[in-house]
Design an enzyme around this catalytic site. Structure first.
Site, short mmCIF file in Angstrom:
data_model
loop_
_atom_site.label_atom_id
_atom_site.label_comp_id
_atom_site.label_asym_id
_atom_site.label_seq_id
_atom_site.Cartn_x
_atom_site.Cartn_y
_atom_site.Cartn_z
N ARG A 12 22.51 22.18 45.38
CA ARG A 12 22.42 21.33 44.19
C ARG A 12 22.08 19.90 44.60
O ARG A 12 21.33 19.20 43.93
CB ARG A 12 23.75 21.35 43.42
CG ARG A 12 24.01 22.68 42.75
CD ARG A 12 25.36 22.69 42.10
NE ARG A 12 26.44 22.94 43.05
CZ ARG A 12 27.67 22.45 42.92
NH1 ARG A 12 27.97 21.66 41.92
NH2 ARG A 12 28.59 22.74 43.81
N GLU A 60 23.38 22.48 24.42
CA GLU A 60 22.29 23.03 25.23
C GLU A 60 21.07 23.41 24.40
O GLU A 60 19.93 23.29 24.84
CB GLU A 60 22.78 24.26 26.01
CG GLU A 60 23.87 23.97 27.03
CD GLU A 60 25.27 23.86 26.44
OE1 GLU A 60 25.43 24.17 25.23
OE2 GLU A 60 26.20 23.48 27.17
#
Lengths: 317, 276
Positions: A12, A60
């Site tokens: 990440r 989202e």
């Protein structure tokens, strides 16, 4: 190939750093997140380019459709959240607002697979690759280590069209060197072997590399095909290599339904008599636990993989 | 707007109503009710308010265009008629609506038809896309304005309220959302299915500038849209309308949400519109 597990790195973090690099070169890159910027590491971009970073809050669906709107005006949006929320929750937005109009949105989802760990089943996306793979115009990529992740993200910034990139929460060991080159249409044969062809991607690649060593000790020679691009699938490589061993094993940190294993089956069933053995999470939800414990329990560690593959190999021979 | 201009718009609206009926009749499918309720709004937008260039991407001023998103994508027949009227594509093409290989898809597709910014149809997503467009314009310091048309029933989609928050949170004063408040949805009245009231207070509470108008009054529509361009907040225009407006037997009838008129109904409808 040797895997050094004492030196693992955050994939990440590699994503976040690469975004910052790209942001310096290309002013059209914008980044969206849904209140997980510290987890997905998009926060790095946010600190460097606050005017081009949009934290959309815990929304989202709004994030994906907003990304579509930005892309319609020639921005290059990277939208990030956990794989669970980036796919299932927003499936309609991704399908209708991004894929159908072929907008240039890059969905980079972190926390894919069982190795989300302690958060348990509600957060473990085991179906995301299946959901994204069935969408027309979508490209689906699952990188295995930090170097590959960097190269895939750089590629995404210049590629035109929707893309789903799935990265793990896990810290991963280095597999590829500085000379690594990403090719969309070419899978990578990392090891030759005449008995079994193992196809994998993502964080299970490291396990498969170690698994091949274990199999060798049992007298089984395994070929390894690393297939980061699940769609468009490099069917040529699969077909030509499956012919040599006639026994293909797929390994993925994902449900055995709809993901890499299914994609390989689709190609082989129409062209080749090779037997395919799918290893992944069997049609079930995950549970809480430490990352290694979960990998072990669900049979995805090198040792467990070697046991399963050896058993199957002896069965069919 | 002077009287002549209003008359001219009324005439264009009449033509658009006829087109909607003919297109849906010819396709043997489509959504007359919610198209007819939006005729005045769309006609005023494209004829009087929005800077728009029918040559589309071939126009040297393409980037200056005001943007439009038809969030209630099922009103596609109305939008296509308005676009053809402005010259985006030949009027003859209108009768290909919903047919195989047509550029005029059942719901707007930006890949096929000039004048369409984003593809819509699955309800609840258009306002988010309009926000994305407004954000992109602000980044580029482009003074163009974004307009979007939503259905009132569509506001039952949660995604709309996420987008309402985004717009006010990000001060998207370059965005105007028009709500086609016709009070009807497929299964009944919005009051009965899932009540939206008090809609104005809800939108105000989400920190939007709210204007209420008669959605069939050309002057009111024009003034509200022009005013919205100068707001310091995103503006929601609640346009009170009649579903099926202009065709007596379609007005306020849920049954005409998504049904094509038969030959006889089509004839009756066209005569009614012509005689008005």
């Amino acid at each position: 190939m040797k895997i050094d597990r004492t030196k693992t790195k955050s994939i990440r973090n590699a994503y976040g750093k690469t975004l910052v690099e790209l942001g310096k070169i290309n002013k059209d890159i914008v980044v969206l997140d849904a209140d997980l910027a510290c987890s997905t590491q998009t926060i790095m971009f946010g600190k460097e380019f606050p005017e081009r970073f949009f934290d959309m809050g815990i929304a989202e669906q709004d994030m994906m459709a907003t990304a579509a709107g930005l892309a319609s005006q020639r921005k290059i949006p990277f939208a990030s959240t956990f794989a669970m929320f980036a796919t299932g929750r927003t499936y309609d937005q991704v399908r209708n607002s991004i894929c159908y109009p072929q907008f240039n949105v890059k969905i980079v989802a972190t926390h894919g697979g069982i190795t989300v760990g302690e958060d348990g089943a509600s957060h473990q996306a085991l179906e995301d690759v299946a959901l994204m793979r069935n969408l027309p115009n979508m490209t689906v990529i699952v990188p295995a280590d930090c170097k590959e992740c960097e190269e895939v993200i750089k590629y995404a910034a210049v590629h035109k069209g929707p893309m789903y990139i799935r990265i793990a929460r896990t810290n991963v060991p280095d597999i590829f060197g500085e000379d690594y080159k990403f090719e969309l249409n070419k899978a990578k044969i990392l090891r030759e072997g005449k008995d079994v062809t193992i196809v994998t991607n993502g964080e299970t690649l490291a396990e498969v590399i170690e698994c091949a060593e274990l199999l060798e000790k049992s007298g089984i020679e395994a070929q390894i095909i690393h297939m980061p691009v699940v769609k468009p699938l490099d069917s040529d490589t699969i077909l030509s290599e499956a012919k040599k061993t006639n026994f293909v094993v797929t390994v993925e940190n994902h449900s055995i339904i709809g993901g890499l294993g299914s994609a390989i089956c689709e190609v082989l069933s129409e062209n080749s008599p090779a037997l395919v053995y799918r290893i992944g999470i069997n049609d079930e939800f995950g549970q809480s636990g430490e990352q290694r414990e979960l990998m072990e329990f669900y049979g995805l560690t090198a040792e467990r993989l070697a046991q399963k593959i050896e058993r199957k190999f002896r069965d069919i021979k | 707007m002077n009287k002549d201009e209003i008359k001219q718009i009324q005439e264009l609206c009449r033509q658009n109503r006829c087109n909607i009926i003919k297109m849906i009749h010819c396709a043997k499918s489509g959504h007359p009710g919610g198209g007819l309720s939006a005729v005045e709004i769309l006609t005023v937008l494209y004829q009087k308010v929005m800077k728009n260039f029918p040559q589309w991407t071939k126009s040297t001023q393409h980037n200056e265009r005001d943007r439009f998103v038809l969030s209630k994508g099922h009103a596609s027949a109305a939008l296509y008629s308005v676009l053809a009227q402005r010259g985006y594509f030949p009027e003859e093409e209108l009768m290909s609506f919903r047919k195989l290989h047509s550029r005029l898809q059942g719901h707007p597709c930006c890949r096929t038809l000039p004048g369409i910014e984003v593809s819509t149809g699955s309800l609840g997503q258009g306002l988010s896309m309009a926000c994305g467009i407004a954000m992109a314009l602000k980044l580029d310091k482009n003074p163009a304005h974004v307009f979007t048309l939503l259905g009132d029933g569509e506001l039952q989609e949660g995604n709309c309220w996420e987008a309402l928050m985004t717009a006010s949170h990000r001060n998207l004063n370059n965005l105007t959302a028009i709500i086609d408040r016709n009070n009807l949805q497929i299964d009944g009245t919005t009051d009965k299915i899932k009540n939206l009231n008090p809609l104005d207070k809800k939108l105000e509470a989400f920190n939007w500038n709210v204007i209420k108008i008669d959605g069939h009054n050309i002057e009111e529509i024009y003034e509200a849209l022009e005013k919205s361009k100068k707001s310091d907040k995103p503006t929601a225009i609640i346009a009170n309308t009649v579903k099926g407006k202009g065709i007596s037997f379609m007005e306020n009838e849920c049954g005409w949400h998504g049904k094509a008129p038969c030959d006889e109904d089509c004839q009756r409808a066209l005569e009614e519109v012509k005689n008005k």
